[in-house]
Design a protein around this motif. Structure first.
Motif, mmCIF file in Angstrom:
data_model
loop_
_atom_site.group_PDB
_atom_site.id
_atom_site.type_symbol
_atom_site.label_atom_id
_atom_site.label_comp_id
_atom_site.label_asym_id
_atom_site.label_seq_id
_atom_site.Cartn_x
_atom_site.Cartn_y
_atom_site.Cartn_z
ATOM 1 N N PRO A 3 0.824 -1.218 0.000
ATOM 2 C CA PRO A 3 0.000 0.000 0.000
ATOM 3 C C PRO A 3 0.855 1.264 0.000
ATOM 4 N N THR A 4 0.295 2.305 -0.614
ATOM 5 C CA THR A 4 0.944 3.617 -0.574
ATOM 6 C C THR A 4 0.385 4.411 0.591
ATOM 7 N N LEU A 5 1.284 4.882 1.451
ATOM 8 C CA LEU A 5 0.869 5.603 2.661
ATOM 9 C C LEU A 5 1.129 7.098 2.526
ATOM 10 N N TYR A 6 0.132 7.892 2.865
ATOM 11 C CA TYR A 6 0.334 9.336 2.988
ATOM 12 C C TYR A 6 0.169 9.721 4.454
ATOM 13 N N ILE A 7 1.220 10.335 5.021
ATOM 14 C CA ILE A 7 1.088 10.872 6.380
ATOM 15 C C ILE A 7 0.613 12.311 6.244
ATOM 16 N N VAL A 8 -0.628 12.582 6.644
ATOM 17 C CA VAL A 8 -1.233 13.904 6.436
ATOM 18 C C VAL A 8 -1.047 14.771 7.689
ATOM 19 N N VAL A 9 -0.380 15.907 7.504
ATOM 20 C CA VAL A 9 0.012 16.727 8.650
ATOM 21 C C VAL A 9 -0.461 18.170 8.489
ATOM 22 N N PRO A 10 -1.513 18.580 9.216
ATOM 23 C CA PRO A 10 -1.926 19.985 9.154
ATOM 24 C C PRO A 10 -0.967 20.852 9.975
ATOM 25 N N CYS A 11 -0.627 22.020 9.438
ATOM 26 C CA CYS A 11 0.331 22.894 10.136
ATOM 27 C C CYS A 11 -0.172 24.329 10.129
ATOM 28 N N TYR A 12 -0.204 24.929 11.297
ATOM 29 C CA TYR A 12 -0.573 26.336 11.392
ATOM 30 C C TYR A 12 0.466 27.057 12.255
ATOM 31 N N ASN A 13 1.201 27.953 11.642
ATOM 32 C CA ASN A 13 2.265 28.683 12.336
ATOM 33 C C ASN A 13 3.198 27.753 13.102
ATOM 34 N N GLU A 14 3.778 26.815 12.401
ATOM 35 C CA GLU A 14 4.598 25.813 13.073
ATOM 36 C C GLU A 14 6.070 25.899 12.676
ATOM 37 N N GLU A 15 6.580 27.076 12.365
ATOM 38 C CA GLU A 15 7.970 27.181 11.917
ATOM 39 C C GLU A 15 8.964 26.681 12.963
ATOM 40 N N ASN A 48 -0.552 23.395 4.749
ATOM 41 C CA ASN A 48 -0.330 24.666 5.411
ATOM 42 C C ASN A 48 -1.675 25.368 5.565
ATOM 43 N N ASP A 49 -2.087 25.557 6.812
ATOM 44 C CA ASP A 49 -3.411 26.130 7.074
ATOM 45 C C ASP A 49 -3.326 27.658 7.197
ATOM 46 N N GLY A 50 -2.936 28.296 6.103
ATOM 47 C CA GLY A 50 -2.882 29.758 6.107
ATOM 48 C C GLY A 50 -1.957 30.346 7.165
ATOM 49 N N SER A 51 -0.807 29.727 7.367
ATOM 50 C CA SER A 51 0.129 30.220 8.396
ATOM 51 C C SER A 51 0.610 31.619 8.059
ATOM 52 N N ARG A 52 0.901 32.379 9.122
ATOM 53 C CA ARG A 52 1.432 33.722 8.912
ATOM 54 C C ARG A 52 2.949 33.763 9.061
ATOM 55 N N ASP A 53 3.556 32.656 9.434
ATOM 56 C CA ASP A 53 5.013 32.646 9.589
ATOM 57 C C ASP A 53 5.659 31.901 8.415
ATOM 58 N N SER A 75 -5.810 28.791 1.143
ATOM 59 C CA SER A 75 -5.820 30.219 0.834
ATOM 60 C C SER A 75 -5.898 31.090 2.079
ATOM 61 N N ARG A 76 -6.312 30.490 3.193
ATOM 62 C CA ARG A 76 -6.353 31.224 4.466
ATOM 63 C C ARG A 76 -6.501 30.217 5.608
ATOM 64 N N ASN A 77 -6.427 30.705 6.835
ATOM 65 C CA ASN A 77 -6.586 29.805 7.973
ATOM 66 C C ASN A 77 -8.037 29.344 8.087
ATOM 67 N N ARG A 78 -8.240 28.016 8.053
ATOM 68 C CA ARG A 78 -9.596 27.489 8.148
ATOM 69 C C ARG A 78 -9.809 26.639 9.388
ATOM 70 N N GLY A 79 -8.742 26.484 10.182
ATOM 71 C CA GLY A 79 -8.878 25.672 11.392
ATOM 72 C C GLY A 79 -8.462 24.233 11.143
ATOM 73 N N HIS A 80 -8.074 23.589 12.219
ATOM 74 C CA HIS A 80 -7.495 22.247 12.158
ATOM 75 C C HIS A 80 -8.365 21.231 11.411
ATOM 76 N N GLN A 81 -9.667 21.169 11.745
ATOM 77 C CA GLN A 81 -10.523 20.152 11.139
ATOM 78 C C GLN A 81 -10.626 20.322 9.618
ATOM 79 N N ASN A 82 -10.781 21.554 9.173
ATOM 80 C CA ASN A 82 -10.869 21.796 7.731
ATOM 81 C C ASN A 82 -9.540 21.513 7.037
#
Ligand code: UDP
Ligand code: MG
Length: 316
Positions: A3-15, A48-53, A75-82
């Motif tokens: 199987p092909t695995l994708y590790i999906v990682v949401p990031c918001y201002n996580e520099e 990238n969830d619309g990070s500002r950094d 295109s902008r911050n939509r929050g973790h769930q989105n």
């Protein structure tokens, strides 16, 4: 076929934390590929969830250096769930399984091995369940426990101590796509999709760097969404409560008429005021809860897109 695995990682201002955790995720893909469990098309998929950094710059440069890294930018911050849903939906046609995980290193990545094993053994959903909450504050621990209990009592099925660290097969993702709601509470939706599921436990540790992107306000709003998106029981409780109050007041009316007829009525100012205040409070609260549901319906009927992608890395 592996199987092909994708590790999906949401990031918001996580520099601060990305340079530490990204190599860990890549390392996990590498070791699983080397062990022959997943295909060499497997990727780490950052959202990238619309990070500002500098988060998006870091993701792009990671993708440039390593073809096992891919990313999309909202295109902008939509929050973790989105953000998470965006990652899952964009990943689903390129992979057989996804594992969603926070980018702060709090969730032990070694649980991914066990998750993949469970998938290979025939499970479509594997929940990561925290074996303890030592790394959380006493307040977060206590409120979370109460919340899981409340959710289950109200009829939204959620797995105890499971957040959004889980493996999903592409079959589940395709079904999840049919759930069109915009008020997202993924952990409740996944249990509704069904299919064979199991859980693996892991220890949750403190954040490796940076600060929590879930302030109390966001936590409360997720908690509220969880209840009102999955249960209409609060409205029924209001109805039942209204019924009981009406019954009691009927008794009160009879009693007051009888005492008045017997000429025993006294100046009952205090009791009058307290009854009026109490009923006023109950009515406002009830209106608020009903209003919350109407507001949700309003948002759902608009059918707005749940995320908009503005950029992607070039890696295939
Ligand atoms: N996150 C996000 N968008 C937001 C808030 C958070 O994508 O608007 C991501 C964040 O980058 C992290 C994950 O959601 O990968 C969980 O956030 P965090 O670790 O801050 O929450 P906590 O663990 O404190 O509950
Ligand atoms: Mg965290």
């Amino acid at each position: 076929m592996k199987p092909t695995l994708y590790i999906v990682v949401p990031c918001y201002n996580e520099e601060e934390v990305l340079p530490i955790t990204a190599p860990m995720f890549i390392g996990k893909i590498e070791s699983l590929t080397a062990a022959g469990k997943i295909s060499d098309k497997s990727r780490v998929f950052f959202v990238n969830d619309g990070s500002r950094d500098k988060t998006w710059d870091i993701i792009k440069s990671l993708a440039q250096k390593d073809n096992r890294v891919k990313g999309i930018s909202l295109s902008r911050n939509r929050g973790h769930q989105n953000a998470l849903l965006a990652g899952l939906m964009e990943a689903k046609d390129n992979c057989d399984i996804t594992v969603s995980i926070d980018c702060d290193g709090q969730d032990d990545i070694n649980a991914i091995d066990k998750m993949v094993d469970e998938y290979l053994a025939g499970c479509d959903v594997v929940y990561g369940v925290r074996s303890n909450r030592k790394s959380d504050t006493a307040f977060k621990r206590g409120s979370a426990q109460l919340y899981y209990k409340l959710l289950n009592v109200l009829g939204a099925e959620v797995v105890y101590n499971h957040a959004d660290y889980r493996l999903l097969s592409s079959r589940v993702l395709r079904e999840l796509e049919g759930f069109k709601e915009v008020n997202l509470f993924l952990r409740g939706m996944i249990t509704l999709v069904g299919f064979k599921s199991t859980s693996v436990s892991y220890e949750r540790t403190p954040r490796l760097a940076g600060e929590s992107k879930y302030p109390l306000k966001k936590m409360l709003s997720l908690a509220f969404d969880g209840i009102t998106s999955f249960s209409v029981k609060p409205i029924r409780i209001i109805t039942a409560f209204g019924f009981i109050v009406a019954l009691i007041s009927l008794v009160g009316i009879i009693w007051s008429v009888v005492t008045a007829l017997m000429g025993k009525s006294v100046a009952g100012w205090a009791s009058m005021v307290s009854i009026i205040c109490f009923l006023g409070g109950v009515q406002l609260l009830s209106l608020g809860i009903i209003g919350e549901y109407i507001g949700k319906m309003y948002l759902e009927t608009k059918q707005r897109p749940r995320y908009i992608i503005s950029e992607t890395t070039d890696n295939k």
